[in-house]
Motif scaffolding. Structure first.
Motif, PDB file in Angstrom:
ATOM      1  N   UNK A  23       0.821  -1.204   0.000  1.00 29.50           N
ATOM      2  CA  UNK A  23       0.000   0.000   0.000  1.00 29.50           C
ATOM      3  C   UNK A  23       0.860   1.260   0.000  1.00 29.50           C
ATOM      4  N   UNK A  24       2.000   1.217   0.698  1.00 28.32           N
ATOM      5  CA  UNK A  24       2.907   2.363   0.663  1.00 28.32           C
ATOM      6  C   UNK A  24       3.427   2.585  -0.753  1.00 28.32           C
ATOM      7  N   UNK A  25       3.712   1.510  -1.459  1.00 28.95           N
ATOM      8  CA  UNK A  25       4.181   1.634  -2.846  1.00 28.95           C
ATOM      9  C   UNK A  25       3.114   2.293  -3.717  1.00 28.95           C
ATOM     10  N   UNK A  26       1.843   1.904  -3.510  1.00 36.90           N
ATOM     11  CA  UNK A  26       0.763   2.492  -4.310  1.00 36.90           C
ATOM     12  C   UNK A  26       0.578   3.965  -3.960  1.00 36.90           C
ATOM     13  N   UNK A  27       0.687   4.307  -2.667  1.00 36.21           N
ATOM     14  CA  UNK A  27       0.578   5.711  -2.261  1.00 36.21           C
ATOM     15  C   UNK A  27       1.598   6.571  -3.010  1.00 36.21           C
ATOM     16  N   UNK A  28       2.856   6.128  -3.027  1.00 35.70           N
ATOM     17  CA  UNK A  28       3.888   6.905  -3.707  1.00 35.70           C
ATOM     18  C   UNK A  28       3.627   6.956  -5.205  1.00 35.70           C
ATOM     19  N   UNK A  29       3.117   5.869  -5.767  1.00 36.05           N
ATOM     20  CA  UNK A  29       2.813   5.850  -7.191  1.00 36.05           C
ATOM     21  C   UNK A  29       1.708   6.843  -7.531  1.00 36.05           C
ATOM     22  N   UNK A  30       0.711   6.944  -6.654  1.00 32.37           N
ATOM     23  CA  UNK A  30      -0.380   7.905  -6.878  1.00 32.37           C
ATOM     24  C   UNK A  30       0.158   9.332  -6.873  1.00 32.37           C
ATOM     25  N   UNK A  31       1.013   9.642  -5.903  1.00 32.69           N
ATOM     26  CA  UNK A  31       1.563  10.990  -5.832  1.00 32.69           C
ATOM     27  C   UNK A  31       2.415  11.333  -7.031  1.00 32.69           C
ATOM     28  N   UNK A  32       3.282  10.412  -7.414  1.00 30.27           N
ATOM     29  CA  UNK A  32       4.170  10.666  -8.552  1.00 30.27           C
ATOM     30  C   UNK A  32       3.360  10.830  -9.833  1.00 30.27           C
ATOM     31  N   UNK A  33       2.287  10.037  -9.987  1.00 29.43           N
ATOM     32  CA  UNK A  33       1.432  10.181 -11.169  1.00 29.43           C
ATOM     33  C   UNK A  33       0.755  11.550 -11.197  1.00 29.43           C
ATOM     34  N   UNK A  34       0.557  12.144 -10.005  1.00 30.65           N
ATOM     35  CA  UNK A  34      -0.066  13.472  -9.920  1.00 30.65           C
ATOM     36  C   UNK A  34       0.962  14.596 -10.002  1.00 30.65           C
ATOM     37  N   UNK A  35       2.244  14.253 -10.118  1.00 28.68           N
ATOM     38  CA  UNK A  35       3.270  15.267 -10.315  1.00 28.68           C
ATOM     39  C   UNK A  35       4.029  15.698  -9.077  1.00 28.68           C
ATOM     40  N   UNK A  36       3.903  14.967  -7.984  1.00 33.32           N
ATOM     41  CA  UNK A  36       4.660  15.333  -6.781  1.00 33.32           C
ATOM     42  C   UNK A  36       4.973  14.084  -5.975  1.00 33.32           C
ATOM     43  N   UNK A  37       5.945  14.217  -5.093  1.00 34.20           N
ATOM     44  CA  UNK A  37       6.284  13.122  -4.185  1.00 34.20           C
ATOM     45  C   UNK A  37       5.657  13.425  -2.829  1.00 34.20           C
ATOM     46  N   UNK A  38       4.754  12.597  -2.339  1.00 33.57           N
ATOM     47  CA  UNK A  38       4.092  12.871  -1.066  1.00 33.57           C
ATOM     48  C   UNK A  38       5.087  13.097   0.071  1.00 33.57           C
ATOM     49  N   UNK A  39       4.804  14.115   0.881  1.00 36.84           N
ATOM     50  CA  UNK A  39       5.666  14.434   2.019  1.00 36.84           C
ATOM     51  C   UNK A  39       5.204  13.594   3.219  1.00 36.84           C
ATOM     52  N   UNK A  40       5.862  12.469   3.420  1.00 39.82           N
ATOM     53  CA  UNK A  40       5.470  11.544   4.484  1.00 39.82           C
ATOM     54  C   UNK A  40       6.106  11.993   5.798  1.00 39.82           C
ATOM     55  N   UNK A  41       5.256  12.309   6.772  1.00 37.21           N
ATOM     56  CA  UNK A  41       5.751  12.792   8.065  1.00 37.21           C
ATOM     57  C   UNK A  41       5.814  11.687   9.105  1.00 37.21           C
ATOM     58  N   UNK A  42       5.120  10.577   8.851  1.00 36.63           N
ATOM     59  CA  UNK A  42       5.193   9.452   9.790  1.00 36.63           C
ATOM     60  C   UNK A  42       4.838   8.163   9.069  1.00 36.63           C
ATOM     61  N   UNK A  43       5.611   7.120   9.367  1.00 31.06           N
ATOM     62  CA  UNK A  43       5.341   5.787   8.858  1.00 31.06           C
ATOM     63  C   UNK A  43       4.745   4.944   9.980  1.00 31.06           C
ATOM     64  N   UNK A  44       3.692   4.202   9.675  1.00 25.54           N
ATOM     65  CA  UNK A  44       2.943   3.460  10.682  1.00 25.54           C
ATOM     66  C   UNK A  44       2.784   2.026  10.197  1.00 25.54           C
ATOM     67  N   UNK A  45       3.076   1.069  11.059  1.00 24.30           N
ATOM     68  CA  UNK A  45       3.090  -0.326  10.622  1.00 24.30           C
ATOM     69  C   UNK A  45       1.714  -0.976  10.615  1.00 24.30           C
ATOM     70  N   UNK A  46       0.783  -0.463  11.396  1.00 29.08           N
ATOM     71  CA  UNK A  46      -0.553  -1.059  11.485  1.00 29.08           C
ATOM     72  C   UNK A  46      -1.544  -0.238  10.665  1.00 29.08           C
TER      73      UNK A  46
END
Length: 305
Positions: free
Chosen positions: A204-227
């Motif tokens: 899901x993290x891979x898809x999140x980044x793919x969505x952002x890049x497809x929209x022209x930006x790299x999402x600014x991730x402020x926290x990573x959560x395992x659950x």
């Protein structure tokens, strides 16, 4: 060398705590320690470094662990083969799953196993990411893993698609876009994002980044959560936004909203994975049952094979 010695060794190696390992094996700690000492005497080397505060594998223990997994797996396969000759499928099947991602699929499969394969003991291991699931499959600690696809091309591990769900945004209920019927990912460019781990272990993290890049930006991730459910909870607290699969929408905590995306559709692909060759008759029976309970959806040009 006795199989029960190796079972004791694997339990201590995985728990790195004699008390927890003894509890897991339903035995007292003193007999467990004696069993480990017998094994160490047999191999002629200490397998654990012990002190009053910690337990760690020695180089000899580290070298023995994968071989112990293999021997115990072979014993389990031989036992299952003998039981299968009786006409009924017996055995233990250990299934790893992430939790929230599998709230629609795992219960259906588990109920079917208990109903149709009553001689199989089912063990469910939670909070297993895609990366952890593949590691545990290879070292023999689970038999089937719910995973995000694709998982790469390894002939040792097989996988099958079981569902495909659209991605959407999840935002706090007081977010300026919370009441929109649909949005584009680009509208979230200035937001802080919450994500599953970005180390390659989460599909899901891979898809999140793919969505952002497809929209022209790299999402600014402020926290990573395992659950995954905790990720939704953190969004509800207002700590950020995320991009998640639609099958999480029914279990959103109060304070969070899921919004469809009007961009080109991005999907989360869910599957199950298993070792291609090294599995028991019980695992084979569960895999066969899963084809009926969780059938593969129709293939599209963008669906992972």
């Amino acid at each position: 060398m006795e199989a029960r010695w190796l079972e004791a060794f694997v339990a201590v190696a995985e728990e790195l705590h004699f008390g927890r390992a003894a509890q897991r094996l339903h035995m007292a700690q003193s007999p467990l320690s004696q069993t480990i000492r017998r094994l160490e005497t047999h191999v002629g080397a200490p397998l654990f470094d012990r002190n009053t505060r910690s337990v760690a594998l020695t180089p000899a223990g580290t070298a023995l662990l994968p071989m112990a997994y293999r021997v115990l797996r072979d014993v389990a396969l031989a036992t299952a083969a003998a039981q299968a000759a009786s006409g009924r499928v017996h055995g233990i099947v250990r299934i790893g799953f992430s939790g929230a991602f599998n709230h629609l699929t795992l219960p259906r499969l588990a109920r079917a196993i208990r109903r149709e394969l009553p001689d199989i003991d089912l063990e469910l291991i939670s909070r297993i990411s895609t990366g952890e699931g593949l590691t545990k499959l290879r070292n023999g600690t689970i038999d089937i893993a719910f995973v995000g696809l694709p998982i790469g091309s390894s002939p040792a591990v097989s996988s099958r698609l079981i569902s495909r769900t659209e991605m959407g945004a999840v935002v706090p209920e007081d977010h300026p876009l919370a009441d929109e019927t649909s949005i584009s990912v680009a509208q979230l460019e200035d937001d802080d994002f919450l994500s599953m781990p970005l180390d390659g272990s989460s599909a899901m993290a891979d898809v999140l980044m793919r969505c952002g890049i497809a929209a022209g930006f790299r999402p600014r991730v402020v926290q990573e959560i395992t659950d995954p459910y905790m990720l939704l909870t953190f969004v509800a607290t207002g700590m950020g936004v995320s991009i998640v699969a639609e099958d999480l929408a029914p279990i959103l905590p109060r304070g969070a909203r899921w919004i469809p995306l009007n961009d080109q559709t991005q999907y989360m692909y869910h599957g199950i994975a298993w070792m291609t060759d090294e599995h028991s008759a019980a695992v084979e029976a569960v895999l066969t049952l899963s084809e009926r309970i969780l059938p593969t959806p129709a293939v599209t040009p963008h669906t992972p094979q």
